[in-house]
Scaffold this motif. Structure first.
Motif, PDB file in Angstrom:
ATOM      1  N   GLY A 167       0.828  -1.197   0.000  1.00  0.00           N
ATOM      2  CA  GLY A 167       0.000   0.000   0.000  1.00  0.00           C
ATOM      3  C   GLY A 167       0.862   1.246   0.000  1.00  0.00           C
ATOM      4  O   GLY A 167       2.033   1.207  -0.359  1.00  0.00           O
ATOM      5  N   ALA A 168       0.275   2.353   0.386  1.00  0.00           N
ATOM      6  CA  ALA A 168       1.014   3.614   0.444  1.00  0.00           C
ATOM      7  C   ALA A 168       0.557   4.391   1.663  1.00  0.00           C
ATOM      8  O   ALA A 168      -0.617   4.381   2.016  1.00  0.00           O
ATOM      9  CB  ALA A 168       0.783   4.438  -0.820  1.00  0.00           C
ATOM     10  N   ASP A 169       1.503   5.042   2.310  1.00  0.00           N
ATOM     11  CA  ASP A 169       1.146   5.908   3.423  1.00  0.00           C
ATOM     12  C   ASP A 169       0.284   7.054   2.911  1.00  0.00           C
ATOM     13  O   ASP A 169       0.438   7.502   1.773  1.00  0.00           O
ATOM     14  CB  ASP A 169       2.403   6.491   4.087  1.00  0.00           C
ATOM     15  CG  ASP A 169       3.083   5.503   5.007  1.00  0.00           C
ATOM     16  OD1 ASP A 169       2.504   4.431   5.266  1.00  0.00           O
ATOM     17  OD2 ASP A 169       4.190   5.809   5.477  1.00  0.00           O
ATOM     18  N   GLU A 170      -0.581   7.540   3.766  1.00  0.00           N
ATOM     19  CA  GLU A 170      -1.423   8.666   3.399  1.00  0.00           C
ATOM     20  C   GLU A 170      -0.543   9.859   3.030  1.00  0.00           C
ATOM     21  O   GLU A 170       0.426  10.176   3.705  1.00  0.00           O
ATOM     22  CB  GLU A 170      -2.315   9.028   4.591  1.00  0.00           C
ATOM     23  CG  GLU A 170      -3.432   9.962   4.249  1.00  0.00           C
ATOM     24  CD  GLU A 170      -4.377  10.124   5.420  1.00  0.00           C
ATOM     25  OE1 GLU A 170      -4.586  11.271   5.815  1.00  0.00           O
ATOM     26  OE2 GLU A 170      -4.865   9.095   5.930  1.00  0.00           O
ATOM     27  N   GLY A 171      -0.857  10.497   1.929  1.00  0.00           N
ATOM     28  CA  GLY A 171      -0.096  11.655   1.500  1.00  0.00           C
ATOM     29  C   GLY A 171       1.068  11.347   0.586  1.00  0.00           C
ATOM     30  O   GLY A 171       1.698  12.254   0.071  1.00  0.00           O
ATOM     31  N   VAL A 172       1.374  10.083   0.365  1.00  0.00           N
ATOM     32  CA  VAL A 172       2.466   9.718  -0.539  1.00  0.00           C
ATOM     33  C   VAL A 172       1.907   9.661  -1.950  1.00  0.00           C
ATOM     34  O   VAL A 172       0.909   9.006  -2.212  1.00  0.00           O
ATOM     35  CB  VAL A 172       3.084   8.354  -0.160  1.00  0.00           C
ATOM     36  CG1 VAL A 172       4.076   7.905  -1.217  1.00  0.00           C
ATOM     37  CG2 VAL A 172       3.754   8.449   1.191  1.00  0.00           C
ATOM     38  N   ASP A 173       2.575  10.365  -2.856  1.00  0.00           N
ATOM     39  CA  ASP A 173       2.140  10.404  -4.250  1.00  0.00           C
ATOM     40  C   ASP A 173       3.161   9.682  -5.107  1.00  0.00           C
ATOM     41  O   ASP A 173       4.230  10.207  -5.378  1.00  0.00           O
ATOM     42  CB  ASP A 173       1.981  11.855  -4.701  1.00  0.00           C
ATOM     43  CG  ASP A 173       1.491  11.970  -6.125  1.00  0.00           C
ATOM     44  OD1 ASP A 173       1.067  10.955  -6.705  1.00  0.00           O
ATOM     45  OD2 ASP A 173       1.521  13.094  -6.654  1.00  0.00           O
ATOM     46  N   LEU A 174       2.835   8.471  -5.515  1.00  0.00           N
ATOM     47  CA  LEU A 174       3.727   7.699  -6.363  1.00  0.00           C
ATOM     48  C   LEU A 174       3.587   8.075  -7.831  1.00  0.00           C
ATOM     49  O   LEU A 174       4.307   7.547  -8.671  1.00  0.00           O
ATOM     50  CB  LEU A 174       3.470   6.198  -6.202  1.00  0.00           C
ATOM     51  CG  LEU A 174       3.876   5.584  -4.871  1.00  0.00           C
ATOM     52  CD1 LEU A 174       3.534   4.097  -4.850  1.00  0.00           C
ATOM     53  CD2 LEU A 174       5.348   5.788  -4.604  1.00  0.00           C
ATOM     54  N   SER A 175       2.689   9.003  -8.153  1.00  0.00           N
ATOM     55  CA  SER A 175       2.499   9.361  -9.549  1.00  0.00           C
ATOM     56  C   SER A 175       3.542  10.364 -10.027  1.00  0.00           C
ATOM     57  O   SER A 175       3.712  10.553 -11.219  1.00  0.00           O
ATOM     58  CB  SER A 175       1.093   9.933  -9.773  1.00  0.00           C
ATOM     59  OG  SER A 175       0.942  11.145  -9.067  1.00  0.00           O
ATOM     60  N   GLY A 176       4.264  10.973  -9.116  1.00  0.00           N
ATOM     61  CA  GLY A 176       5.290  11.941  -9.497  1.00  0.00           C
ATOM     62  C   GLY A 176       6.592  11.264  -9.877  1.00  0.00           C
ATOM     63  O   GLY A 176       6.662  10.054 -10.060  1.00  0.00           O
ATOM     64  N   ASP A 177       7.626  12.064 -10.001  1.00  0.00           N
ATOM     65  CA  ASP A 177       8.960  11.565 -10.343  1.00  0.00           C
ATOM     66  C   ASP A 177       9.618  11.048  -9.067  1.00  0.00           C
ATOM     67  O   ASP A 177      10.230  11.808  -8.323  1.00  0.00           O
ATOM     68  CB  ASP A 177       9.785  12.685 -10.975  1.00  0.00           C
ATOM     69  CG  ASP A 177      11.144  12.199 -11.447  1.00  0.00           C
ATOM     70  OD1 ASP A 177      11.352  10.972 -11.543  1.00  0.00           O
ATOM     71  OD2 ASP A 177      12.001  13.059 -11.722  1.00  0.00           O
TER      72      ASP A 177
END
Length: 89
Positions: free
Chosen positions: A20-30
């Motif tokens: 999963g991903a921590d809240e607030g982490v944006d994996l869509s960026g670079d």
């Protein structure tokens, strides 16, 4: 599967599926050069992701080398080097 390559999108998918991903982490960026710890992924999450890659791509990865891969870019380099070399599972 020696001609296969793991892309950043593949790694993102596997990370999200595995941990999963921590809240607030944006994996869509670079995120290629962003430390996994800054992305919210600890060593257990990376081990799970590595296990999934090993199963899905039928490649054997060295635990010490995985531990040294601190960014998605370094992780992908390691995996793709093994895939290019035809490292069997």
């Amino acid at each position: 599967m020696a001609d296969a390559r793991v892309t950043l999108d593949d790694l993102k998918r596997i990370l999200l599926d595995a941990a999963g991903a921590d809240e607030g982490v944006d994996l869509s960026g670079d995120v290629v050069d962003v430390a996994f710890s800054d992305l919210g992924y600890d060593s257990l999450a990376l081990l799970e992701a590595a296990n999934r890659i090993q199963r899905e791509y039928r490649v054997q990865l060295d635990d010490d080398a995985l531990a040294a891969a601190e960014t998605p870019g370094a992780f992908l380099d390691l995996v793709n080097e093994h895939l290019a070399a035809g490292s069997p599972a």
